[in-house]
Scaffold this motif. Structure first.
Motif, short mmCIF file in Angstrom:
data_model
loop_
_atom_site.label_atom_id
_atom_site.label_comp_id
_atom_site.label_asym_id
_atom_site.label_seq_id
_atom_site.Cartn_x
_atom_site.Cartn_y
_atom_site.Cartn_z
N GLU A 166 0.83 -1.21 0.00
CA GLU A 166 0.00 0.00 0.00
C GLU A 166 0.86 1.25 0.00
N ARG A 170 1.19 4.18 -2.97
CA ARG A 170 1.04 5.62 -2.77
C ARG A 170 2.27 6.37 -3.24
N HIS A 198 -5.70 -3.06 -1.93
CA HIS A 198 -5.21 -2.38 -0.73
C HIS A 198 -6.29 -1.74 0.13
N TYR A 199 -7.48 -1.51 -0.43
CA TYR A 199 -8.49 -0.74 0.30
C TYR A 199 -9.82 -1.47 0.47
N HIS A 202 -13.20 -0.11 -0.72
CA HIS A 202 -13.81 1.05 -0.06
C HIS A 202 -13.27 2.32 -0.71
N THR A 204 -14.11 5.50 -0.39
CA THR A 204 -13.88 6.64 0.51
C THR A 204 -12.54 6.50 1.21
N ARG A 205 -12.23 5.29 1.68
CA ARG A 205 -10.96 5.06 2.36
C ARG A 205 -9.79 5.34 1.42
N MET A 206 -9.91 4.89 0.18
CA MET A 206 -8.84 5.10 -0.79
C MET A 206 -8.67 6.59 -1.10
N ASP A 208 -9.35 9.09 0.80
CA ASP A 208 -8.75 9.76 1.96
C ASP A 208 -7.24 9.50 2.01
N ARG A 209 -6.83 8.29 1.76
CA ARG A 209 -5.41 7.94 1.83
C ARG A 209 -4.60 8.66 0.76
N LYS A 211 -5.59 11.47 -0.75
CA LYS A 211 -5.91 12.90 -0.75
C LYS A 211 -6.50 13.32 -2.10
N LYS A 214 -13.31 12.18 -4.02
CA LYS A 214 -14.01 10.91 -4.17
C LYS A 214 -14.73 10.85 -5.52
#
Length: 363
Positions: A166, A170, A198-199, A202, A204-206, A208-209, A211, A214
């Motif tokens: 992950e 990034r 990696h997510y 999800h 939303t989680r991706m 957020d990670r 930046k 959505k």
């Protein structure tokens, strides 16, 4: 200790020794001043002074490293053949070429080697490779190309990092965002795979990670769903841009429209292949998009009666009058402004489209 790391510590120690030596000389100058000439102090032997300053310098350098004041960065000189490219990177390695990497290749030659290190991580269980590239795919390709083309001494400069998948994703994504030669489609498919890997799917989680917006990320994931059959209609995957590709992927959600779009994509892909073989210019991306989006409507018109194709002068050039078991009836119009070769090519395209729809002469 790695060569680069040892060189770095050696230079650090050299700086400390130089500072100590300057202090020594200054002290000697003071001791020889007229004020102290009457009572000179005996200086220790030079060998002892050097040993003392060397030990002090070494202890000072190691203390600075241990405290975190100085950070050691390990860089290696590697054979690119022993380094594989991480599959989680967005960049399509097979689409890199001498042309697309020309500027980087020229820069490496001019500077006598690669100056900006790539980021790699060590791998286990692969007898053919020791590391894999996380960031620096173009540098890896360029050094590999140079070694195979008159520069066998070139080495792949890399910085080793300890990263999980992950974190590696990034890091690679941050680098690729600044690269114009990474296409929207490449990034979209990379995001879609990372969303799953990696997510946990999800979004939303991706977002957020990474930046990222959505909504924007959602569109990228949608574009990633374009089938290879449609992508093949473009001259290059790099031609698939986010905005028009998103509209195309939405059109494919229509079960009635999708078959016509896929058939048109096959027809265009054949034309693109012919253009490559003949050395002719490729069909531009905007024309490909227009033809694909218009395919459902054009298919409906064909089934309902005669369909007329206009020339670039907006004059009737060819009419598909009928398609039945007895054959296909085409009418060529005079005064269209098209040459004989262009009319023949247009007729051929119409027949190819009918063949892909199962209504051609071969049925």
């Amino acid at each position: 200790m790695a060569r680069k790391q040892s060189d770095y510590l050696a230079a650090l120690l050299a700086d400390e020794e130089m500072a100590e030596t300057k202090a020594e000389k200054s002290a000697e100058a003071i001791s020889e001043s007229p004020q102290d000439a009457e009572s000179p102090s005996p200086a220790p032997p030079r060998g002892e002074r050097l040993r003392g300053t060397t030990l002090l310098g070494r202890e000072s350098a190691l203390a600075r490293v241990a405290s975190g004041e100085v950070r050691q960065v390990t860089q290696l000189l590697l054979d690119p053949a022993r380094v594989r490219v991480w599959k989680g990177n967005a960049r399509s390695y097979e689409h890199l070429s001498e042309e697309s990497c020309a500027e980087l290749i020229d820069s490496i030659i001019a500077e006598g080697g690669q100056k900006v290190p790539a980021v790699v991580r060590r791998i286990e269980g692969d007898p053919d490779h020791d590391y894999e590239v996380i960031a620096g795919t173009r540098r890896h390709w360029s050094i590999s190309w140079l070694r195979a083309n008159s520069y066998p001494q070139m080495q792949f400069v890399a910085q080793v990092a300890q990263l999980d998948d992950e974190a590696a994703f990034r890091l690679a994504d941050l680098e690729n965002r600044a690269r114009k030669d990474v296409s929207d489609l490449e990034r979209a498919r990379n995001y879609a795979q990372a969303l799953h890997d990696h997510y946990g799917s999800h979004l939303t989680r991706m977002a957020d990670r990474l930046k990222l917006s959505k909504g924007w990320l959602s569109k990228m994931i949608k574009v990633a769903s374009l089938p290879d059959q449609v992508v093949a209609a473009f001259a290059s995957p790099a031609d698939v841009q986010l905005k028009p590709a998103y509209a195309l992927s939405q059109a494919l959600d229509d079960r009635k429209a999708a078959p016509a779009i896929l058939r048109e994509a096959k027809a265009i892909a054949r034309l693109q292949d012919e253009h490559r073989r003949e050395g002719d210019p490729a069909i531009p991306a905007n024309e490909v998009i227009a033809r694909l989006l218009a395919a459902p409507e054009r298919n409906a018109e064909r089934t309902g009666g005669p369909v007329t194709y206009n020339s670039g002068f907006d004059r009737p050039a060819l009419t598909l009058q009928s398609v039945n078991r007895q054959g296909v009836t085409l009418r060529l119009h005079s005064g269209s402004g098209m040459s004989l070769e262009e009319l023949v090519e247009l007729a051929r395209c119409v027949l190819v489209d009918l063949e892909l729809e199962g209504r051609g002469l071969q049925r």
